[in-house]
Every structure is written in structure tokens, then in C-alpha cells.
Design a protein around this motif. Structure first.
Motif, PDB file in Angstrom:
ATOM      1  N   GLN A   1      10.012  18.410 -15.897  1.00 61.17           N
ATOM      2  CA  GLN A   1      10.211  16.949 -15.901  1.00 61.17           C
ATOM      3  C   GLN A   1       8.997  16.163 -15.408  1.00 61.17           C
ATOM      4  O   GLN A   1       9.065  14.933 -15.318  1.00 61.17           O
ATOM      5  N   ALA A   2       7.900  16.832 -15.079  1.00 63.65           N
ATOM      6  CA  ALA A   2       6.765  16.138 -14.456  1.00 63.65           C
ATOM      7  C   ALA A   2       6.217  15.012 -15.335  1.00 63.65           C
ATOM      8  O   ALA A   2       6.009  13.890 -14.857  1.00 63.65           O
TER       9      ALA A   2
ATOM     10  N   THR B   1       0.829  -1.217   0.000  1.00 64.71           N
ATOM     11  CA  THR B   1       0.000   0.000   0.000  1.00 64.71           C
ATOM     12  C   THR B   1       0.864   1.268   0.000  1.00 64.71           C
ATOM     13  O   THR B   1       0.372   2.355   0.309  1.00 64.71           O
ATOM     14  N   GLY B   2       2.144   1.119  -0.325  1.00 61.95           N
ATOM     15  CA  GLY B   2       3.079   2.240  -0.212  1.00 61.95           C
ATOM     16  C   GLY B   2       3.020   3.230  -1.356  1.00 61.95           C
ATOM     17  O   GLY B   2       2.332   3.014  -2.368  1.00 61.95           O
ATOM     18  N   ALA B   3       3.760   4.326  -1.185  1.00 61.71           N
ATOM     19  CA  ALA B   3       3.810   5.367  -2.215  1.00 61.71           C
ATOM     20  C   ALA B   3       5.200   5.987  -2.262  1.00 61.71           C
ATOM     21  O   ALA B   3       5.980   5.869  -1.314  1.00 61.71           O
ATOM     22  N   VAL B   4       5.472   6.634  -3.380  1.00 59.35           N
ATOM     23  CA  VAL B   4       6.750   7.315  -3.570  1.00 59.35           C
ATOM     24  C   VAL B   4       6.458   8.748  -4.004  1.00 59.35           C
ATOM     25  O   VAL B   4       5.493   8.987  -4.748  1.00 59.35           O
ATOM     26  N   ILE B   5       7.242   9.695  -3.506  1.00 57.46           N
ATOM     27  CA  ILE B   5       7.119  11.087  -3.949  1.00 57.46           C
ATOM     28  C   ILE B   5       8.527  11.594  -4.271  1.00 57.46           C
ATOM     29  O   ILE B   5       9.428  11.526  -3.423  1.00 57.46           O
ATOM     30  N   LEU B   6       8.701  12.081  -5.497  1.00 55.41           N
ATOM     31  CA  LEU B   6      10.021  12.509  -5.963  1.00 55.41           C
ATOM     32  C   LEU B   6      10.007  13.969  -6.387  1.00 55.41           C
ATOM     33  O   LEU B   6       9.091  14.405  -7.105  1.00 55.41           O
ATOM     34  N   GLU B   7      11.035  14.704  -5.974  1.00 54.72           N
ATOM     35  CA  GLU B   7      11.185  16.067  -6.475  1.00 54.72           C
ATOM     36  C   GLU B   7      11.854  16.014  -7.851  1.00 54.72           C
ATOM     37  O   GLU B   7      12.630  15.096  -8.138  1.00 54.72           O
ATOM     38  N   HIS B   8      11.533  16.991  -8.705  1.00 54.29           N
ATOM     39  CA  HIS B   8      12.136  17.023 -10.042  1.00 54.29           C
ATOM     40  C   HIS B   8      12.100  18.445 -10.590  1.00 54.29           C
ATOM     41  O   HIS B   8      11.530  19.356  -9.967  1.00 54.29           O
TER      42      HIS B   8
END
Ligand code: GLN
Length: 271
Positions: free
Chosen positions: A236-237, A225-232
Motif C-alpha cells: 500500500q506504500a 512544521t508538523g508531520a504524519v507517519i502511518l503504518e500500512h
């Protein structure tokens, strides 16, 4: 030299009034309110020498945070050295999103990859004392800064040395966060950032290599049930959403920073 003369000297060298005041406050160990009321105070000679040197360095583009040794991030005063990226207010967008995602989840496990000063990991751990937070960095000097900042703010941070996913083996987390290097090698904007560690700013090439590595490993290191959040980067979205969907994650969404630019993209392991 008096306070007013120091401020005038800094202005003549191209510093903003705010930077000049903050350097004076740093060396005098006084708040800005004191400065305003003590225009004519004579500076001790040792402070004058140090200030003159700092004005020259600031005028040459050295980040203020490297001169004062600190930066406020998400309401926390963090120690900053030239081994780490100077934390940006834009990254608070990622922290706020992470905290929203974590609300309602108890004792979540959180990973911050390429932590630098520890800004993201410590802001999350500070706001969520029940979270179990791990931070990685490939540079031992950076990890030492993160460790010291965690200690200052009384948060427990597991610090692991190594590149991206390598120090983690098969471990899985509820939430994975990262502000990786994402500036393209030929971006003219890199020249102005020459005092910060280049490996923290650019992975070389088109700027997406670190984001590719992060997207590629996410499914393997996220709980179901996890998630990832990345800055960019601001442009680049779409590429990052494509990378995350290509790596088997779903529901990728992008959020903007304080300047209204696309700044971070998150996705879940399952819908
Ligand atoms: N946002 C930073 C800048 O453009 C770059 C940070 C990064 O590459 N992670 O100045």
C-alpha cells in the motif's frame, strides 16, 4: 504432570517449543532459565488444568499475548487483552522513525490515532518524557488498556474516546502517528487473525478507508512544521504516498519493516 510432559503435550498439539515454554513460565511465574533446570518438576494440579486449556486455545490460533496477558513492545512490557490488537514488532519501525523525527524538537505534541494497547503512544512518551502525547480510540475497552499501560510505565497520556479525528476538534499536533486497520476485506490472511478485534485489522473494502480518513484530516490537524507517519500493508506504500500528497502534504517517504517490507509512510505539512 511434569514440566517435560507438559512441553511434550504442547508440541503434540502443534505449539512451538517457545510458546509452550512461555505459557509454562507465565503460569509458574518463573523465568525460562528456571524451566530448563527443572524438567522433572511436578506441576500443581490447578496449573496443569490452566495449561491444558491454554494449549488448546493457542493451538486454535489465540495469540500468545492474550493468554499471557502481555506483550513486549519497544522494550516495554504492555498489558494486552482481546479488546486490542496484539502489538507487532513491525510497528517498532514506526516508533523508531517517530523518535528520529522528534529528536531536536523540544516539548513536541504527538497524537496516536487508534491507539489500541497504547503501544505507539506509550513507547514515544516513554522515550521522550518531554513530549505531550494524546491517544485516541473508538473503543472504551481499548482505551482502558492504554490508560493502564501508561500508568504502569509512569507516562502521562491524554486518552480521548472517538473515531479517528472526531474527538480532536480543531487541535493541531507536531507529529501524528497511526497504525490503523489496513487489511482488505477479502484478504485470506484475515482468517488467521480471527481472535483479534476485526475493526482493528480491516476497515473493509480495499483496506485503504482508514488511511484515506487519516490522510484527509492530516493537514487540518498538523502544525505548520508538523508531520504524519502511518503504518500500512506491504503493498500500500504507493497508494498512501498518493493519498498524503493528494491531501496537500509533501515529501512523502516510505520505510521498511524488519522483514524488509514497505510498512510505514510519512509526509510533512510543509517542505
Ligand atoms: N500488521 C498486521 C498484520 O498484518 C495488521 C495490523 C493492522 O491492520 N493495522 O497482521
Amino acid at each position: 504432570m511434569r514440566v517435560t510432559q507438559a512441553l511434550a503435550l504442547a508440541r503434540s498439539q502443534g505449539l512451538t517449543r517457545l510458546d509452550a515454554q512461555l505459557l509454562l513460565c507465565h503460569h509458574l511465574q518463573r523465568p525460562r532459565s528456571w524451566l530448563l533446570a527443572h524438567d522433572h518438576e511436578l506441576l500443581p494440579p490447578a496449573i496443569e488444568v490452566a495449561l491444558r486449556d491454554d494449549f488448546v486455545q493457542r493451538a486454535a490460533g489465540v495469540p500468545l499475548a492474550y493468554l499471557t496477558g502481555e506483550r513486549e513492545f519497544h522494550g516495554l512490557r504492555l498489558a494486552v487483552t482481546p479488546a486490542v490488537l496484539d502489538p507487532r514488532p513491525d510497528t517498532e519501525t514506526l516508533v523508531d522513525w517517530a523518535l528520529q523525527w522528534l529528536s531536536g524538537r523540544t516539548r513536541p505534541t504527538v497524537l496516536d490515532l487508534g491507539t489500541g494497547s497504547g503501544a505507539i503512544a506509550i513507547a514515544v512518551a516513554h522515550a521522550r518524557p518531554d513530549a505531550i502525547v494524546t491517544a485516541t480510540d473508538l473503543d472504551a475497552a481499548a482505551l482502558a488498556v492504554a490508560r493502564a499501560n501508561a500508568h504502569t510505565h509512569g507516562v502521562v497520556l491524554e486518552c480521548l474516546l472517538g473515531s479517528w479525528w472526531t474527538p480532536l476538534g480543531g487541535r493541531r499536533f507536531d507529529l501524528v502517528l497511526s497504525n490503523p486497520p489496513y487489511i482488505a476485506a477479502d484478504d485470506t490472511h484475515l482468517a488467521a487473525l480471527g481472535h483479534e478485534p476485526q475493526h482493528a485489522l480491516t476497515p473493509g473494502g480495499d483496506g485503504l478507508d482508514a488511511l484515506r480518513t487519516l490522510a484527509a484530516g492530516a493537514a487540518l490537524h498538523l502544525q505548520p512544521t508538523g508531520a504524519v507517519i502511518l503504518e500500512h500493508g506491504f503493498d500500500q506504500a504507493a497508494a498512501v504516498r498518493t493519498l498524503l500528497h493528494g491531501a496537500g502534504l509533501v515529501a512523502a517517504q516510505t520505510r521498511t519493516d524488519l522483514g524488509g517490507q514497505d510498512r510505514c509512510t510519512g509526509a510533512c505539512r510543509a517542505g
